[in-house]
Scaffold this active site. Structure first.
Site, mmCIF file in Angstrom:
data_model
loop_
_atom_site.group_PDB
_atom_site.id
_atom_site.type_symbol
_atom_site.label_atom_id
_atom_site.label_comp_id
_atom_site.label_asym_id
_atom_site.label_seq_id
_atom_site.Cartn_x
_atom_site.Cartn_y
_atom_site.Cartn_z
ATOM 1 N N ASP A 47 1.093 -5.583 8.289
ATOM 2 C CA ASP A 47 1.929 -4.366 7.833
ATOM 3 C C ASP A 47 3.589 -4.820 8.176
ATOM 4 O OD1 ASP A 47 3.014 -1.731 7.773
ATOM 5 O OD2 ASP A 47 1.262 -1.101 8.414
ATOM 6 N N THR A 89 3.093 2.830 3.743
ATOM 7 C CA THR A 89 1.939 1.930 4.580
ATOM 8 C C THR A 89 0.749 2.524 3.499
ATOM 9 O OG1 THR A 89 2.629 1.694 6.707
ATOM 10 C CG2 THR A 89 0.272 1.799 6.285
#
Length: 556
Positions: A49, A88
């Protein structure tokens, strides 16, 4: 004369022999192409991430563990999360579906439905808001909003014996990579790994939770940074957030937030992933399996400290070590696996440090662009009042939704006034109405050359996109004021947020590096071809990447 005649006769014999040889000898046939290797028994799909291509390029020379192994495979240093909504949930939704957010339906981490009965009108990307227990802040986690299957679902359609397991610190990463049919799904919540509603945590998950709780309870010393991190030890003041850039992640007992915002979060995610491999016998069954692992600490650290401080330097070293541990565990079990690593989006450093480091154009967004003050300004401009907020949105950029209470005959006026006000603002790069985006064709050219409009189109869903979408100028951070845990971020249409690395590795694979741009939507068709999945044309937005590195092809 006799000698010349004999020589001439010998020449004729030799020539004839050669001619006979040319006609009589069978033509030399090329060696048959080597049979492609059988499909791997396990796909290991890793997302890091907020792992920007810039961050990968900056640290790749220092990797000696898991990322170093990936560098010995197929390396695509310039892959694109092509869309504008670099968050995300949308980013993870592209990794194993092979399609852009315009088809996954995941246009942002949050969107709004002005007609919904819920008071805040806000919908979280991986919740099932139909469940009365769900709120956008405390969701009942689900993949109900994902409109397409994932690779794991295609694998299970081909052979129901395939197993799909997904783990992460974030529920949205688990849902977007795993999809609707996950055999085991775990994410972190309040210091423990939890699973889907109606399921009981397995013995392996409970063991992982016990191990994590023990670390949190006793605390842990600071990390010793590698010598090559010394140059990053330059703290930078950032308003109310204090001075990011000087920490070493010392952990006091019972401090779950400090645990989460540290390399330890990735370490316990890796531990759970290995336990899931054993508990679910991944890579050792009658059909190929898939393990999806999203490591979240890089994102947490990037938001809290920026991506150019000592903290991120330590994280890059620890991430490499953690991925190496995962690979070593799979090696020890003798599993034939193919690993792929990419990211959901990139990220930018905090503006205060960017300003110090030759980017004086960096800054924080004007709070006047947030939905509430923007709506009040439009109300004043038009002399229009409604019950409740005029505009809904998730921050000072992205989608803006008109209140359902605005009379139908007034809506065009509100949109016109909103577009005009946004276009006049010096921090706004582009403004589009829903109609503007709906009229655009789906972009198909090289993603690095897409216009801002095309990037926004790749995130457009007519059912979920706002009435107006606006994008900020380069290096303008969408957060108006820095605070503890959030000094930097992502979510822009610019390449520092769109470009990510893409790496593939399997034992025996030929190493090569291809700098030409590719896309994250290329991952699923690439893996589908290697697995021998036969899917209809048009299933994917991406293309198969040939990982052979030689005359053969993995895309046949």
């Amino acid at each position: 004369m006799h000698l010349r005649a004999a020589s001439r006769a010998l020449g004729l014999v030799v020539a004839g022999s050669l001619l006979f040889a040319c006609h009589a000898a069978p033509a030399e046939t090329p060696a048959p192409a080597a049979a492609p290797p059988p499909p791997p028994r396990l796909i290991v799909a890793i997302s890091v991430d907020q792992y920007a291509a810039d961050l990968f390029a900056q640290y790749r020379e220092h990797y000696t563990g898991g990322i170093a192994r990936l560098l010995s495979g197929a390396v695509f240093p310039s892959a694109f999360q092509s869309h504008a909504a670099t968050e995300t949930c949308p980013g993870h939704s592209t990794l194993l579906t092979g399609v852009h957010p315009s088809r996954t339906g995941i246009i942002a981490n949050n969107w709004f439905d002005p007609a919904i009965a819920r008071g805040d009108k806000r919908i979280y990307c991986s919740e099932d808001e139909r469940d009365p227990a769900s709120t956008s802040r405390e969701p009942v986690v689900s993949a109900v909003h994902l409109k397409v299957p994932t690779l794991g679902e295609y694998m299970k359609q081909a052979d129901p014996r395939s197993r799909s397991v997904a783990v992460s610190a974030k529920d949205r990463a688990v849902m977007m990579m795993g999809g609707h049919s996950i055999d085991a799904a775990y994410w972190a919540l309040k210091g423990q790994f939890v699973t889907l509603k109606g399921r009981t945590p397995s013995p392996a998950a409970m063991s992982a939770n016990a191990a994590m709780a023990a670390i949190a309870a006793r605390g842990a010393p600071a990390y010793a940074p590698p010598a090559w991190c010394a140059a990053h030890d330059r703290p930078v003041p950032a308003g109310k957030a204090g001075t990011p850039g000087s920490g070493r992640f010392a952990l006091a007992p019972n401090d779950p937030d400090a645990f989460r915002v540290s390399p330890r979060m990735d370490a316990v995610t890796e531990d759970l992933a290995v336990r899931m491999v054993d508990e679910n016998h991944l890579g050792r069954g009658p059909a190929p399996d898939i393990l999806s692992v999203s490591f979240s600490a890089t994102d947490y650290i990037g938001h809290a400290y920026g991506n150019q401080g000592m903290e991120m330097c330590i994280q890059m070293a620890e991430l490499d070590r953690t991925i190496g541990k995962l690979f070593a565990a799979l090696d020890a079990r003798g599993i034939d696996y193919l690993a792929v690593l990419s990211a959901d989006h990139g990220g930018s450093d905090l503006p205060e440090r960017l300003d110090q480091q030759a980017n004086p154009f960096a800054g924080r967004v004007d709070s006047a662009l947030e939905p509430s003050p923007l709506g009040k300004a439009i109300s004043a401009d038009l002399g229009l009042a409604v019950d409740g907020p005029l505009l809904l949105g998730d921050g000072a950029a992205g989608d803006v939704y008109l209140s359902a209470k605005i009379p139908a005959d007034q809506r065009p006026r509100v949109i016109e006034a909103l577009v005009a006000r946004l276009r006049a603002h010096p921090q706004v790069a582009a403004v589009f109405t829903r109609a503007d985006l709906a009229a655009l064709p789906v972009p198909t050219e090289n993603p690095q050359d897409w216009t801002l409009a095309e990037r926004a189109r790749a995130s457009f869903d007519p059912e979920r996109t706002g009435d107006v979408l606006f994008l900020l100028k380069r290096a303008i951070l969408a957060g108006a004021a820095p605070g503890p845990g959030y000094v930097a971020g992502h979510g822009s249409p610019w390449d520092y947020d769109r470009r990510v690395p893409l790496l593939f590795w399997r034992k025996g694979m030929s190493q090569f590096e291809q700098p030409a741009p590719v896309e994250t939507v290329d991952i699923a068709p690439t893996l589908a071809a290697i697995l021998g999945l036969k899917l209809p044309a048009g299933t994917f937005d991406g293309r198969c990447l040939d990982l052979d590195g030689g005359a053969g092809s993995t895309c046949r």
